[in-house]
Design an enzyme around this catalytic site. Structure first.
Site, PDB file in Angstrom:
ATOM      1  N   ARG A   1      -7.112  -4.302   4.569  1.00  0.00           N
ATOM      2  CA  ARG A   1      -7.693  -4.295   5.920  1.00  0.00           C
ATOM      3  C   ARG A   1      -8.936  -3.417   5.963  1.00  0.00           C
ATOM      4  O   ARG A   1      -9.912  -3.740   6.653  1.00  0.00           O
ATOM      5  CB  ARG A   1      -6.642  -3.822   6.926  1.00  0.00           C
ATOM      6  CG  ARG A   1      -7.068  -3.994   8.359  1.00  0.00           C
ATOM      7  CD  ARG A   1      -5.934  -3.804   9.315  1.00  0.00           C
ATOM      8  NE  ARG A   1      -5.398  -2.449   9.272  1.00  0.00           N
ATOM      9  CZ  ARG A   1      -4.321  -2.044   9.939  1.00  0.00           C
ATOM     10  NH1 ARG A   1      -3.662  -2.904  10.680  1.00  0.00           N
ATOM     11  NH2 ARG A   1      -3.903  -0.809   9.859  1.00  0.00           N
TER      12      ARG A   1
ATOM     13  N   GLU B   1      -3.408  -7.003  23.056  1.00  0.00           N
ATOM     14  CA  GLU B   1      -2.574  -5.971  22.438  1.00  0.00           C
ATOM     15  C   GLU B   1      -2.555  -4.730  23.309  1.00  0.00           C
ATOM     16  O   GLU B   1      -3.249  -4.648  24.332  1.00  0.00           O
ATOM     17  CB  GLU B   1      -3.005  -5.672  21.006  1.00  0.00           C
ATOM     18  CG  GLU B   1      -4.368  -5.060  20.837  1.00  0.00           C
ATOM     19  CD  GLU B   1      -4.670  -4.823  19.345  1.00  0.00           C
ATOM     20  OE1 GLU B   1      -5.173  -5.758  18.707  1.00  0.00           O
ATOM     21  OE2 GLU B   1      -4.444  -3.720  18.849  1.00  0.00           O
TER      22      GLU B   1
ATOM     23  N   LYS C   1     -10.222  -2.284  12.101  1.00  0.00           N
ATOM     24  CA  LYS C   1      -9.808  -0.981  12.637  1.00  0.00           C
ATOM     25  C   LYS C   1     -10.992  -0.027  12.691  1.00  0.00           C
ATOM     26  O   LYS C   1     -11.013   1.028  12.039  1.00  0.00           O
ATOM     27  CB  LYS C   1      -8.650  -0.419  11.800  1.00  0.00           C
ATOM     28  CG  LYS C   1      -7.673   0.355  12.649  1.00  0.00           C
ATOM     29  CD  LYS C   1      -6.352   0.522  11.960  1.00  0.00           C
ATOM     30  CE  LYS C   1      -5.454   1.498  12.654  1.00  0.00           C
ATOM     31  NZ  LYS C   1      -5.095   1.163  14.024  1.00  0.00           N
TER      32      LYS C   1
END
Ligand code: COI
Length: 387
Positions: A132, A270, A234
């Site tokens: 990620r 989210e 992220k």
């Protein structure tokens, strides 16, 4: 109390028995020497031979407790990071014009180290965080550490701070890898130097509610991510924009905020700190990732576990009306774990959900924890032992 030298020798000896040995630069791994632009300047903890740091393990929340060591390396030009090293945990020095400070060129990750009942120290799928981070680095125009370098660095950081890994069942060592544009920029552009740094802190439950069900608030004013933005990776810039909505919701007694998509303002995306799932008639659904939703490692693991348990799992658009009619709602995240949602409030209407041991979320959480604790066989190769 053994000497610092003996402590160092023990660490090296232990690491030699594992694959981390080759990655340690023994000449400076336990000194305060670091990259010239990022010098740790504060020594916070003395070396200790004790198995455990002096921490009240029964009262760990999710707040920073500085540990002994951090890992650091940098990349100045080209795609490869220098061989990294551990140094004392402490403040770092940055140019006032560093890309991360001026333009938010930065990413973070979160993973955890656990201590099992048999004393073994384990990590849960750190390779997924590495993958990620690579995707995020590509999006943010930064070089990224290789998967091998990332995982070895996480292992070294966890091992060097092992006295901060809580006793079994009391929590975990939260490990925070950062990738940032540390070189100077003035005009908008990628920083000429990037730094990869990892620090760690022992943690307990993320929410002050502990393991009690969460009360979420659906905010239709603020959004977390936009199409074409960076919500799917992220980046540090995804997190402070939610502080306004989060602090407002907390001041009204809610645990966290559930965000809606910014185009139609009708599909759930989210929560500030985690992904979300709903359960209706034993079918599990979670918002599909499509650039605005973070591909959580816990999210992915829970989907796999649910499929193994025979559940139908859908990754799709979930209109807020379906959420308000769900049987169960739960959240997943590295920091959060798997947390049941007791209620959601949207436009003045509050609905409550099924909770307790018979819930789907509990069943999935038990398996997830069972694999981490070693009570359930790790058939998927998710666990990495670090000692
Ligand atoms: C994590 O779950 O590791 C996160 O990064 C969430 C953060 C808001 C604590």
């Amino acid at each position: 109390m053994i000497s610092r030298r003996a402590c160092f020798r023990n660490l090296i000896q232990s690491l030699r028995t594992g694959s981390t040995a080759s990655k340690l630069r023994s000449s400076n791994c336990y000194t305060s020497r670091t990259a010239p632009s990022l010098q740790p300047v504060v020594e916070l903890s003395p070396d200790s031979d004790d198995e455990y740091a002096d921490v009240d393990w029964d009262n760990l929340g999710f707040s920073l407790r500085p540990t002994d060591y951090m890992y650091i390396t940098k990349c100045s030009g080209g795609d490869s990071f220098e061989e990294g090293h551990l140094s004392r945990y402490g403040n770092i020095e940055l140019s006032p014009s560093a890309g991360v400070l001026n333009y938010g060129q930065g990413l973070f990750e979160g993973t955890k180290a656990y201590r099992r009942e048999n004393g073994r120290l384990c990590l849960f799928r750190p390779d997924q965080n590495a993958i990620r981070m690579q995707a995020g680095a590509e999006r943010m125009c930064m070089p990224s550490p290789s998967i091998h370098q990332f995982v070895e660095a996480v292992k070294q950081t966890a091992f060097a701070n092992k006295r901060w890994i809580p006793p079994p069942g009391k929590g975990s060592l939260y490990i925070r890898p950062l990738l940032m544009g540390s070189g100077p920029v003035l005009g908008l552009g990628p920083a000429p130097e990037c730094t990869f740094l990892i620090y760690a802190s022992p943690v307990g439950n993320y929410f002050k509610e502990g393991l009690a069900p969460l009360n979420l608030f659906i905010d239709d004013e603020y959004h977390r991510a936009t199409r074409g933005g960076a919500g799917g990776v992220k980046t540090i810039t995804n997190y402070s924009p939610v502080l306004k909505a989060l602090t407002r919701a907390k001041s009204r007694g809610f645990s966290d905020v559930l965000y809606l998509d910014s185009v139609y303002k009708k599909n759930i995306e989210e929560v500030s700190s985690c992904n979300v799932f709903i359960v209706k008639d034993n079918v599990i659904s979670t918002p599909a990732t499509g650039g605005t939703i973070l591909e959580g490692v816990t999210r992915k693991s829970i989907v796999d576990i649910a499929l193994d348990h025979g559940y139908q799992v859908k990754e799709q658009c979930i209109p807020v009306e379906e959420v308000m009619e769900a049987d169960e709602v739960f959240c997943t995240g590295t920091a959060v774990g798997v947390a049941a949602v007791g209620s959601i409030t949207y436009q003045g209407k509050r609905v409550e959900y099924k909770m307790g041991d018979q819930c789907v979320s509990q069943e999935l959480f038990s398996t997830y924890m069972g694999i981490q604790k070693g009570d359930i066989e790790d058939k998927k190769g998710w666990i990495l032992e670090i000692d």
